[in-house]
Design an enzyme around this catalytic site. Structure first.
Site, PDB file in Angstrom:
ATOM      1  N   GLU A   1      -6.880  -7.709  -1.281  1.00 34.53           N
ATOM      2  CA  GLU A   1      -7.514  -7.751   0.030  1.00 34.53           C
ATOM      3  C   GLU A   1      -8.989  -7.435  -0.127  1.00 34.53           C
ATOM      4  O   GLU A   1      -9.369  -6.276  -0.315  1.00 34.53           O
ATOM      5  CB  GLU A   1      -6.864  -6.748   0.989  1.00 34.53           C
ATOM      6  CG  GLU A   1      -5.440  -7.084   1.367  1.00 34.53           C
ATOM      7  CD  GLU A   1      -4.869  -6.133   2.404  1.00 34.53           C
ATOM      8  OE1 GLU A   1      -5.655  -5.356   3.016  1.00 34.53           O
ATOM      9  OE2 GLU A   1      -3.638  -6.150   2.607  1.00 34.53           O
TER      10      GLU A   1
ATOM     11  N   GLU B   1       0.823  -1.225   0.000  1.00 37.67           N
ATOM     12  CA  GLU B   1       0.000   0.000   0.000  1.00 37.67           C
ATOM     13  C   GLU B   1       0.857   1.275   0.000  1.00 37.67           C
ATOM     14  O   GLU B   1       0.565   2.235   0.715  1.00 37.67           O
ATOM     15  CB  GLU B   1      -0.963   0.000   1.190  1.00 37.67           C
ATOM     16  CG  GLU B   1      -2.005  -1.105   1.114  1.00 37.67           C
ATOM     17  CD  GLU B   1      -3.020  -1.048   2.240  1.00 37.67           C
ATOM     18  OE1 GLU B   1      -4.208  -1.293   1.974  1.00 37.67           O
ATOM     19  OE2 GLU B   1      -2.633  -0.773   3.393  1.00 37.67           O
TER      20      GLU B   1
END
Length: 677
Positions: free
Chosen positions: A292, A216
């Site tokens: 995710e 991320e």
């Protein structure tokens, strides 16, 4: 005495024991083909379609072919689930992975926590519950491919996002950048990690089909040279499989890296169309993957317990797959932040994570099935070209007899047999203490002592929670919102003590460089800095607890002085089973079983019990310890409390209910695992 009890979790039994016949597995070179899939129009998946012929010609690996994945020359969909080995007792790894496989998933994803593998600079630990190689090999044995997410930053609601706290000893440290002090540490870590990982890649005969580059980074995005550096660091050390990035919607545009497949993180169907549009614009026609899909969410102390409806989960997973995307369930099984490994969030307010990482995931914290599991197994099974494996039976759970603490030692007495304190003219933050081979202190508590001769206003910046004492008299607590406390009249030389708790370093956000713990800067009394400190490191790890030898404990025959350590015994007559510890009447502290740190408890919720794996219990007597943190508990104590004189034992009728530290059966209709705060 407040009670402390172990509770039974309700369970859902599904099917018989799963029997899997596996070919022999060598330590580094695998002779079993993990389950693959052939994608048909429906799409239906033939789990046996990628067999021995593929094993003999492992050349291409997982790759992008237009909008689809291919493994060698066979179409492939990734149906993954996240399980973190460091959050699950090693004895239960196989159970959790068999349940993942029986749910119809073909790929395991896991993070690798740098801070746990290199607890001190240059000292590496890949043993026991941190044996990454054994976990990956076990996944292959069960029949799963592996996507590895090695960081170095992983977020994952782990302290400092998985970065070791000793990095912060450098006052100029700039984490997650190409700052020399950071990249030198990453290079050394990767040198050790990749020696273990490279032989387990697909092209070497192992199950690892893809590796993630950092995590991320688009949401952080402080150094344009950083992600290319991490990519090169992986490839230079032999990583030859498909590389991925992973970002949420807000960070996707900044997280894309040339030659690396971008994937997305999300939870709702409403994000799907936007996700597709952004991905198309960022990297053109490539396979789509939700790295995710958040099956639930994590909890913070003092907040609500988050729940995501199972029907909503099924609908979103179905929509993702129908949109032509591969998917990874985060989390499939969350596990537990044993000890002090949990992180924190700090935007408007500082919010530390609870001990449980249940996450309202597909399996519960204890590995039990949920409605999500039942629905998702049916969904993935409907696409399978062959019957799915039978789900394993649940691990048994039980409720044990009450335990009454029989011995205690106050923190002030314990100081006499702990490591000698650090002496310093000024306070030193936890990370910069000259201990642990020059790596400072990572977790636990730090006690600061000095001498004062006057009253007035005390001012200090503590991270994250500091209890203030005059000698042994409790004055109050300092934290993020309260930075001053009034010191009453003192006579002569008086010891000032500040016991500071690291409640968890921030794991996500822009302020990870400012996560030093303990006392930050000077302590002022009436605007004058105090000097000449003794500083005790109270890490509450196994080596710390081993100093509490039998001769150090006192019989619990009078009202104890807090903070204190308490000791009792849990008797296990036959095979140990999983259970839960509930501390009725206690406010805040830590629980230990056989010197294993189960984690923090705090009566502000939402977590009300601590998970106790049966694998950590022995037949016979088990040492049960607790460390309440201070006189904040005193109003809950009868005065004067009296305690039974033996170890363990059943609940007594001659002791007032508030006097017992008990392990008692759970009635699910009366007691809850969680409460909403």
């Amino acid at each position: 005495m407040p009670k402390w009890s172990v509770r039974r979790r309700p369970s859902l039994l599904l099917g018989a024991v799963l029997l899997i016949v596996c070919l022999p597995v060598l330590r580094r070179y695998l002779h079993r083909q993990p389950g693959g899939c052939d994608l048909e129009v429906t799409p239906r998946l033939d789990w046996s379609g990628l067999g021995a012929s593929l094993w003999r010609r492992r050349h291409l690996g997982l790759r992008a072919d237009g909008q689809n994945f291919k493994l060698e020359n066979s179409a492939f969909w990734i149906f993954g689930g996240s399980v973190h080995y460091f959050r699950v007792p090693r004895a239960y790894w196989r159970d959790r992975l068999l349940k993942l496989r029986a749910c119809g998933l073909n790929t395991l994803t896991t993070y690798v926590p740098w801070n746990l593998h290199e607890p001190e600079r240059g000292t590496f630990d890949f043993s026991g519950n941190l044996d990454l190689e054994a976990f990956i090999l076990l996944a292959a044995e069960v029949g799963l491919w592996v996507i590895l997410r090695p960081g170095p930053y992983i977020c994952s609601e782990v302290d400092l996002g998985g970065l070791p706290s000793w990095l912060l000893r450098d006052p100029d440290m700039r984490l997650r950048t190409t700052y020399k002090g950071f990249t030198e540490a990453v290079d050394l870590y990767f040198d050790h990690l990749m020696l273990r990982v490279v032989p387990l890649q697909y092209k070497h005969g192992g199950p690892i089909i893809a590796v993630q580059v950092e995590n991320e980074y688009g949401s952080y995005n402080k150094d344009p040279a950083y992600m290319p550096y991490i990519k090169k660091a992986l490839q230079d050390r032999g990583i030859a499989e498909l590389l991925l990035t992973s970002d949420n919607q807000g960070g996707l545009k900044s997280g894309v890296l040339d030659g690396v497949l971008a994937t997305i993180n999300l939870q709702s169907q409403s994000e799907l169309q936007l996700f597709t549009t952004i991905l198309l614009g960022a990297q053109g026609s490539q396979p789509k993957m939700v790295m995710e899909y958040w099956t639930g969410w994590f909890d913070s102390w003092g907040g609500p317990h988050y729940i995501l409806d199972s029907s909503e989960v099924l609908n979103t997973v179905s929509a993702i797959v129908k949109a032509g995307s591969s998917i990874n369930l985060y989390m499939f099984h969350g596990g537990t932040n044993f000890g002090f490994i949990g992180g924190a969030m700090h935007f408007q307010d500082y919010k530390p994570d609870v001990t449980s990482y249940d996450y309202d995931a597909v399996l519960t914290e204890a590995g039990d099935y949920t409605a999500k599991y039942t629905k998702l197994r049916e969904f993935f099974g409907s696409m399978a070209g062959a019957p799915l494996p039978v789900p394993p039976d649940l691990l048994p759970k039980t409720a044990y007899d009450p335990v009454t603490p029989a011995f205690y030692v106050s923190l002030w007495d314990a100081l006499n047999f702990l490591e000698l304190p650090v002496t310093s003219e000024h306070p030193v933050n936890m990370e910069n203490l000259p201990i642990n081979g020059g790596s400072g202190q990572s977790f636990g508590y730090t006690l600061y002592e000095t001498t004062i001769t006057a009253s007035g206003v005390l001012t200090a910046l503590v991270r994250d929670r500091g209890q203030v004492f005059l000698n042994t008299f409790f004055l109050g607590t300092l934290d993020y919102k309260k930075k001053t406390i009034v010191i009453p009249t003192v006579q002569g030389f008086t010891t000032l003590r500040i016991l500071v708790e690291n409640c968890g370093r921030v794991n996500y956000g822009d302020n990870i460089d400012q996560q030093r713990k303990g006392i930050i800067g000077n302590v002022y009394l009436n605007d004058s800095p105090l000097k000449k400190f003794k500083i005790y490191s109270l890490e509450m790890d196994r080596s710390f607890l081993q100093r509490f030898t039998a001769d150090k404990w006192k019989p619990l025959t009078e009202e104890p002085m807090f903070p204190a350590f308490f000791l009792g015994a849990l008797s296990v007559l036959d095979s140990p089973y999983d259970t839960f510890v509930k501390l009725e009447g206690w406010e805040k502290g830590v629980v230990f079983i056989n010197n294993q740190n189960l984690g923090r408890y705090w009566n502000i919720g939402p977590q009300e019990t601590l998970y106790l794996p049966g694998a950590w219990l022995d037949v016979g007597l088990n040492k049960v310890g607790a460390c309440p943190l201070g006189p904040l508990l005193s109003p809950a104590l009868p005065a004067p409390p009296r305690f039974p004189g033996g170890l363990g034992g059943r609940e007594r009728t001659d002791v007032p209910p508030g006097d017992r530290l008990a392990i008692s059966p759970r009635s699910s209709s009366l007691k809850r695992r969680w409460h909403n705060g």
